[in-house]
Design a protein around this motif. Structure first.
Motif, PDB file in Angstrom:
ATOM      1  N   LEU A 765      49.100  13.871 -13.385  1.00 59.24           N
ATOM      2  CA  LEU A 765      50.199  14.836 -13.317  1.00 59.24           C
ATOM      3  C   LEU A 765      51.543  14.123 -13.397  1.00 59.24           C
ATOM      4  N   GLU A 766      51.677  12.978 -12.746  1.00 62.77           N
ATOM      5  CA  GLU A 766      52.938  12.226 -12.809  1.00 62.77           C
ATOM      6  C   GLU A 766      53.247  11.783 -14.229  1.00 62.77           C
ATOM      7  N   ALA A 767      52.226  11.400 -14.972  1.00 66.21           N
ATOM      8  CA  ALA A 767      52.444  11.004 -16.369  1.00 66.21           C
ATOM      9  C   ALA A 767      52.948  12.193 -17.191  1.00 66.21           C
ATOM     10  N   ILE A 768      52.399  13.363 -16.933  1.00 66.43           N
ATOM     11  CA  ILE A 768      52.864  14.573 -17.626  1.00 66.43           C
ATOM     12  C   ILE A 768      54.321  14.863 -17.259  1.00 66.43           C
ATOM     13  N   GLU A 769      54.653  14.763 -15.981  1.00 64.30           N
ATOM     14  CA  GLU A 769      55.998  15.103 -15.511  1.00 64.30           C
ATOM     15  C   GLU A 769      57.060  14.157 -16.056  1.00 64.30           C
ATOM     16  N   ARG A 770      56.718  12.901 -16.218  1.00 67.89           N
ATOM     17  CA  ARG A 770      57.726  11.974 -16.721  1.00 67.89           C
ATOM     18  C   ARG A 770      57.766  11.896 -18.237  1.00 67.89           C
ATOM     19  N   GLY A 771      56.944  12.722 -18.893  1.00 63.01           N
ATOM     20  CA  GLY A 771      56.978  12.779 -20.353  1.00 63.01           C
ATOM     21  C   GLY A 771      56.288  11.609 -21.028  1.00 63.01           C
ATOM     22  N   ALA A 772      55.249  11.073 -20.370  1.00 66.82           N
ATOM     23  CA  ALA A 772      54.507   9.963 -20.970  1.00 66.82           C
ATOM     24  C   ALA A 772      53.882  10.413 -22.287  1.00 66.82           C
ATOM     25  N   PRO A 773      53.626   9.475 -23.196  1.00 68.04           N
ATOM     26  CA  PRO A 773      52.980   9.861 -24.464  1.00 68.04           C
ATOM     27  C   PRO A 773      51.679  10.619 -24.208  1.00 68.04           C
ATOM     28  N   TRP A 774      51.454  11.633 -25.027  1.00 65.28           N
ATOM     29  CA  TRP A 774      50.290  12.499 -24.871  1.00 65.28           C
ATOM     30  C   TRP A 774      48.997  11.711 -24.942  1.00 65.28           C
ATOM     31  N   ASP A 775      48.905  10.770 -25.841  1.00 69.98           N
ATOM     32  CA  ASP A 775      47.697   9.951 -25.957  1.00 69.98           C
ATOM     33  C   ASP A 775      47.428   9.178 -24.671  1.00 69.98           C
ATOM     34  N   ALA A 776      48.497   8.731 -23.991  1.00 70.47           N
ATOM     35  CA  ALA A 776      48.317   7.975 -22.743  1.00 70.47           C
ATOM     36  C   ALA A 776      47.801   8.884 -21.628  1.00 70.47           C
TER      37      ALA A 776
END
Length: 799
Positions: A765-776
């Protein structure tokens, strides 16, 4: 002297006729109509009537199924119809029986008319359908308009007919709970225009609060027909012809049939209010006649082969011969509900036990002597068209249709094709092997109505009947024994068996001493859906913990395949800090395990050391790559919002937003197939979803109003989710894409704690919130899935 008139027509199951003369069936290539005149009741009040020849119809060979109906069932049908004709219940009839892939039986009997002359019947005879118009024309038209977004089932009907009580919704009209009277005095139509009649009917005061109880109402369907016209901008008869009859190639069906059809139309009776003329080609229903022959309650004419095509479309979830008439979810919306579905009556489990065709089957009767029943779960339909009101209104087709219903219902398994892959669940295996694990047990049964044997009986019923087993009581999980409740489950007794039922959802989630008193065995038979947060597995988990703390209390798991299959494992996993009753174990989003396999994993991971206390009765014939679609399993909803396998497949994905301030379709016709909220910016959300390139799924904007759960009664802007390729679809990719899109557009609107509880892994969820690359984001979820695949391997039971 009485003369018996028997028509021998082509049996489309094996292209062999029998009708009434069983010994004179023609060869498969012989399509000639054969007629025999024998003693019968076909005569007028003036004596024997003259016989009028009718041309033999051409057999619609493209509608043949690849299997025949058993000969003894054919003969029993013949006998039943001939008996009804002899007893003057009807002058003649056409019977059509079939499945999704075609007809297995089509036969005409007796006469289409005996006044003023005897006219031999044939399968092409066109009948006044009377109230069959309601489900076939009107309800189907409303469903088409609903799926196109023109209206909603839960719209106030006054949106289109302003004189109506604003409390009455379109759904209330469809399921006969509007409170409108059943009928009105016919004299009131005299001198009125159609528009005046509609306004007068709409102004009638409901006899009870809308939605509070059932009152079958012709008037409600008169208004629904008008709603179709006003919402579509096209007269009802033209809309039905364009959107239903023409796509289905129902070429012998119409409102106000053309004069050239007259010789094929079965007359009804002599109408006193029409000067005593024999009604033929005009609608019999007096209200529909006064409204010009086109109405939502009656007016449609059709032949039996045409109705068979409609029934096949319904069995095909809206599609026939490659032509889609209704979306699958529209068909499911029409056939769901109790005590009536939308436009149809819907059979309960108790009715199915005594009447014939199965629980959830839909049907309708028409006043003129017409009847239809469709059983989606068993892929069968039966159509009976007659004119029992001819010539004097004294006939009655209902006993005959009840007998046909019974004959087909009790024999349907004999003319259904063998499934491509036969799977026997744990309860079937245990019964077939003589009850080696349950014989002599004093048991507490943890189950629900969705747990059925291969022939559709509840596990509770089958075990309660056994003399070599004592079922002390039943523990009901979330949604109750009937799989139809929300919230805490109250105690009570099962209506069929009289066995005590105790709830283990709500304040009590683990069996207590009182529930277990006198027991030596806990039997678990629950239909799970293979998602981390589905509470039936949580309940089984509590049962295992209880057994581990007892002295020798056995747990017998009657295993079932995972409806989503067992080959695919999908993340993300679950942080231990998020463990709860719902998220009961550190599992990935989709674990791909059966309940028996999961029990073995839980026994190990918690160090329960149950050993021989845990018994898993394995299903037979299941392979991990097979899901419920592949094995053709009869689906009985395990909870109110999982009515079909599409909802089950989307559940792990769409439910990731269940805890947020977002509706996931609970209380609509599309549970777990829509997401939305009154505040949702669907343009932004849809753009983000499409940018994620989610495989196997299509997204589109929609509008809906939930009847229950989150945003109840509020108009929601939302997104509709549809699986377009089952092989490519992945719940985790779809679900995380939905979370990403809604979080990106409305982070301030969402309760992060609740979203995290469903996503399961804070890092994801944190990766989604910070706008991490979708593949990551997807790669992190994939790590959890691959790790769990290795972890589960020692506990798997199936190849």
């Amino acid at each position: 002297m009485r003369s018996r008139l028997v028509f021998t027509a082509l049996s489309f199951s094996a292209l062999a006729a029998c009708g009434g003369a069983r010994s004179s069936a023609p060869r498969a290539e012989d399509t000639t109509t054969r007629v025999a005149v024998e003693p019968s009741s076909v005569e007028t009040s003036a004596g024997a009537a003259p016989v009028v020849e009718a041309p033999a119809p051409e057999a619609p060979r493209e509608d043949l199924a690849a299997i025949r109906i058993p000969a003894d069932v054919e003969h029993a049908i013949d006998d039943a119809v001939h008996t009804a004709i002899t007893q003057r219940a009807l002058p003649g009839a056409v019977v059509a029986i079939g499945r999704r892939d075609g007809l297995v039986f089509l036969r005409a009997y007796g006469a289409r008319a005996i006044d003023p002359a005897i006219e031999r019947n044939d399968p092409s005879t066109i009948y006044d359908l009377a109230s069959l118009t309601k489900p076939i024309a009107t309800a189907t038209s409303i469903a088409l308009l609903a799926e196109r977004g023109v209206l909603s089932f839960d719209d106030p009907a006054s949106r289109f007919v302003t004189e109506l009580d604003p409390r009455i919704t379109i759904r209330h009209l469809l399921d006969h709970t509007s409170g409108l009277p059943a009928a009105d005095p016919l004299a009131q139509y005299e001198g009125e225009t159609r528009e005046q009649s509609i306004a007068r009917i709409a102004s009638l005061r409901p006899e009870h609060a809308p939605g509070s109880r059932l009152l079958y109402s012709d008037l409600g369907f008169v208004l629904l027909g008008e709603i179709v016209t006003r919402a579509s901008g096209v007269p009802l008869d033209r809309f039905v012809a364009r959107e239903i009859l023409t796509p289905l190639r129902m070429s012998s069906s119409s409102y106000r049939p053309d004069a050239s059809w007259l010789s094929r139309i079965a007359p009804t009776e002599r109408a006193e209010r029409r000067g005593g003329v024999l009604v033929r080609g005009d609608v019999h229903d007096p209200r529909a006649w006064r409204l010009g022959g086109v109405s939502g309650n009656a007016g449609l004419f059709a032949s039996a082969p045409d109705l068979a095509r409609f029934a096949r479309m319904m069995l095909g979830e809206g599609e026939l011969d490659g032509v889609r008439v209704l979306a699958p979810e529209s068909v499911r919306a029409l056939i769901t509900g109790q005590p009536r579905a939308l436009g149809w009556d819907r059979r309960t489990a108790e009715e199915a036990r005594t009447r014939g065709l199965g629980e959830g089957s839909i049907g309708h009767l028409g006043w003129t002597g017409t009847a239809i029943r469709i059983d989606p779960a068993r892929d069968v339909f039966v159509v009976l068209l007659s004119n029992d009101v001819h010539p004097d209104g004294r006939g009655d087709v209902r006993p005959l249709f009840a007998e046909l219903d019974r004959l087909i219902g009790h024999n349907v398994d004999r003319f259904l094709p063998a499934p491509s892959h036969v799977v026997r669940t744990g309860i079937d295996v245990e019964l077939a092997s003589g009850m080696p694990h349950l014989r002599g047990a004093r048991a507490v049964l943890i189950t629900h109505d969705a747990a059925r044997t291969h022939d559709g009986r509840r596990t509770l019923d089958v075990l309660a009947e056994r003399e070599d087993l004592e079922v002390l009581r039943v523990l009901a999980p979330e949604h109750g024994l009937g799989s139809d409740r929300e919230g805490a489950i109250a105690d009570g007794r099962d209506a069929r068996t009289g066995i005590e039922v105790r709830g283990v959802f709500g304040p009590r989630r683990r069996p207590d001493d009182a529930m277990l008193e006198g027991a030596d065995t806990l039997i678990v038979d629950l239909v799970d859906v293979g998602a981390r947060f589905y509470t039936y597995a949580s309940t089984m988990h509590q049962v295992l913990l209880t057994a581990a703390q007892s002295r020798g209390l056995r747990v017998v798991i009657l295993d079932r395949p995972d409806p989503l299959g067992g080959a695919i494992v999908e993340g993300p996993g679950l942080d231990e800090a998020l463990l709860s009753f719902v998220n009961h174990h550190t599992l990935p989003l989709r674990h791909g395990m059966t309940m028996g396999e999961l029990a073995r994993l839980l026994d190990h991971d918690h160090g329960l050391a149950l050993g021989e206390q845990l018994v898993v009765v394995q299903a037979e014939g299941w392979r991990r790559a097979l899901d419920a679609f592949d094995v053709g399993a009869r689906w009985v909803a395990p909870s109110p919002n999982l009515p079909d396998l599409d909802a089950v497949a989307l559940y792990p994905a769409v439910a990731l937003l269940e805890g947020a301030d977002v509706s996931v379709g609970r209380g609509t016709e599309l549970p777990f197939r829509v997401i939305g909220a009154p505040w949702m910016d669907t343009t932004r959300v849809l753009e983000a979803l499409r940018a994620s390139s989610v495989p196997g799924v299509a997204f589109e904007e929609t509008r809906f109003t939930p009847r229950s759960a989150r945003h109840r009664g509020r108009a929601c802007r939302g997104i509709r989710v549809a699986i377009t390729d089952r092989a490519a679809y992945r719940a985790s990719i779809t679900g995380l894409a939905i979370v990403r899109a809604v979080v990106g557009a409305h982070r301030d609107r969402l309760d992060r704690t609740r979203v995290l509880a469903m996503v399961g892994r804070a890092e994801v969820l944190e990766a989604i919130e910070r706008g991490a690359p979708w593949d990551a984001v997807l790669a992190r979820a994939e790590e959890d899935a691959r790790a769990f695949e290795a972890r589960r391997a020692p506990f798997l039971l199936y190849e």
